[in-house]
Design a protein around this motif. Sequence first.
Motif, PDB file in Angstrom:
ATOM      1  N   GLN A 155      19.470   1.657  26.583  1.00 11.23           N
ATOM      2  CA  GLN A 155      18.053   1.887  26.883  1.00 11.23           C
ATOM      3  C   GLN A 155      17.514   3.209  26.348  1.00 11.23           C
ATOM      4  O   GLN A 155      16.392   3.264  25.871  1.00 11.23           O
ATOM      5  CB  GLN A 155      17.826   1.831  28.402  1.00 11.23           C
ATOM      6  N   LYS A 162       9.093  -0.506  32.075  1.00 11.77           N
ATOM      7  CA  LYS A 162       9.040  -1.565  33.092  1.00 11.77           C
ATOM      8  C   LYS A 162       9.570  -1.110  34.454  1.00 11.77           C
ATOM      9  O   LYS A 162       9.541  -1.877  35.416  1.00 11.77           O
ATOM     10  CB  LYS A 162       9.859  -2.776  32.644  1.00 11.77           C
ATOM     11  N   GLY A 179      15.845 -12.120  30.216  1.00 10.56           N
ATOM     12  CA  GLY A 179      15.657 -10.824  30.858  1.00 10.56           C
ATOM     13  C   GLY A 179      16.839  -9.887  30.762  1.00 10.56           C
ATOM     14  O   GLY A 179      16.699  -8.696  31.012  1.00 10.56           O
ATOM     15  N   TRP A 218      17.878  -0.248  35.958  1.00  6.58           N
ATOM     16  CA  TRP A 218      16.938  -0.632  34.897  1.00  6.58           C
ATOM     17  C   TRP A 218      16.151  -1.903  35.208  1.00  6.58           C
ATOM     18  O   TRP A 218      15.131  -2.169  34.583  1.00  6.58           O
ATOM     19  CB  TRP A 218      17.668  -0.830  33.565  1.00  6.58           C
ATOM     20  N   SER A 261      17.346  -4.823  34.533  1.00  2.00           N
ATOM     21  CA  SER A 261      17.611  -5.746  33.424  1.00  2.00           C
ATOM     22  C   SER A 261      19.091  -6.092  33.255  1.00  2.00           C
ATOM     23  O   SER A 261      19.422  -6.826  32.327  1.00  2.00           O
ATOM     24  CB  SER A 261      17.072  -5.158  32.116  1.00  2.00           C
ATOM     25  N   TYR A 262      19.919  -5.604  34.115  1.00  2.00           N
ATOM     26  CA  TYR A 262      21.347  -5.901  33.979  1.00  2.00           C
ATOM     27  C   TYR A 262      21.881  -6.520  35.267  1.00  2.00           C
ATOM     28  O   TYR A 262      21.906  -7.744  35.400  1.00  2.00           O
ATOM     29  CB  TYR A 262      22.134  -4.639  33.597  1.00  2.00           C
ATOM     30  N   VAL A 321      19.472  -8.918  37.044  1.00  2.00           N
ATOM     31  CA  VAL A 321      19.337 -10.198  36.335  1.00  2.00           C
ATOM     32  C   VAL A 321      20.545 -11.083  36.622  1.00  2.00           C
ATOM     33  O   VAL A 321      20.399 -12.289  36.867  1.00  2.00           O
ATOM     34  CB  VAL A 321      19.160  -9.966  34.819  1.00  2.00           C
ATOM     35  N   GLU A 380      16.519  -6.662  28.601  1.00  2.00           N
ATOM     36  CA  GLU A 380      15.180  -6.605  28.013  1.00  2.00           C
ATOM     37  C   GLU A 380      14.291  -5.518  28.581  1.00  2.00           C
ATOM     38  O   GLU A 380      13.470  -4.964  27.864  1.00  2.00           O
ATOM     39  CB  GLU A 380      14.478  -7.958  28.177  1.00  2.00           C
ATOM     40  N   ASN A 381      14.411  -5.240  29.869  1.00  2.00           N
ATOM     41  CA  ASN A 381      13.508  -4.253  30.455  1.00  2.00           C
ATOM     42  C   ASN A 381      13.887  -2.858  29.984  1.00  2.00           C
ATOM     43  O   ASN A 381      15.018  -2.573  29.663  1.00  2.00           O
ATOM     44  CB  ASN A 381      13.559  -4.325  31.982  1.00  2.00           C
ATOM     45  N   ASN A 382      12.897  -2.005  29.944  1.00  2.00           N
ATOM     46  CA  ASN A 382      13.148  -0.647  29.508  1.00  2.00           C
ATOM     47  C   ASN A 382      12.393   0.317  30.417  1.00  2.00           C
ATOM     48  O   ASN A 382      11.851  -0.080  31.440  1.00  2.00           O
ATOM     49  CB  ASN A 382      12.762  -0.469  28.042  1.00  2.00           C
TER      50      ASN A 382
END
Length: 149
Positions: free
Chosen positions: A113, A46, A38, A9, A11-12, A15, A41-43
Amino acid sequence: MKVIYADYWGSYISVVAASIHLGILEEYDEEKIRSIKGFGENNFSKLGELIFFAEDQKRRRIYILGVKKSGRIAERALNGISKIFGLGKNDVDFVDLYIYENVFTKMGGFLSQKLCFKSAGEKLVLIGIKKNFNKLKNLVHKMKEKPLR
């Protein structure tokens, strides 16, 4: 020099890896991880977008990237683009973190997500990150120790 940490993703795990790289995170700390800019946050929208995270002490620019299961494809594409624009093969270090995914991070990411169960999903993601934190930390420290080219 640029370092790109890529995961499903973006985002995990990426990050967390970028935070370890920058010295923000030295040991597993759930509250600290949740507070990192972050995290979670991304999905889907992104995916494939290079996101600047910060610059490290050696002035390397750190990026995160969501690539789903296509880390090798993204790495080849980035190497090709680097070659086309004359950046040199050693200007970008691409770190595919997919091997640090596990059943907890996969299920948690899906819940968070895709199904919008953010709280339950992130709890599972954090369990998965905790299981692989020391391996991830070792990889990031090896990356940090690489000499600048």
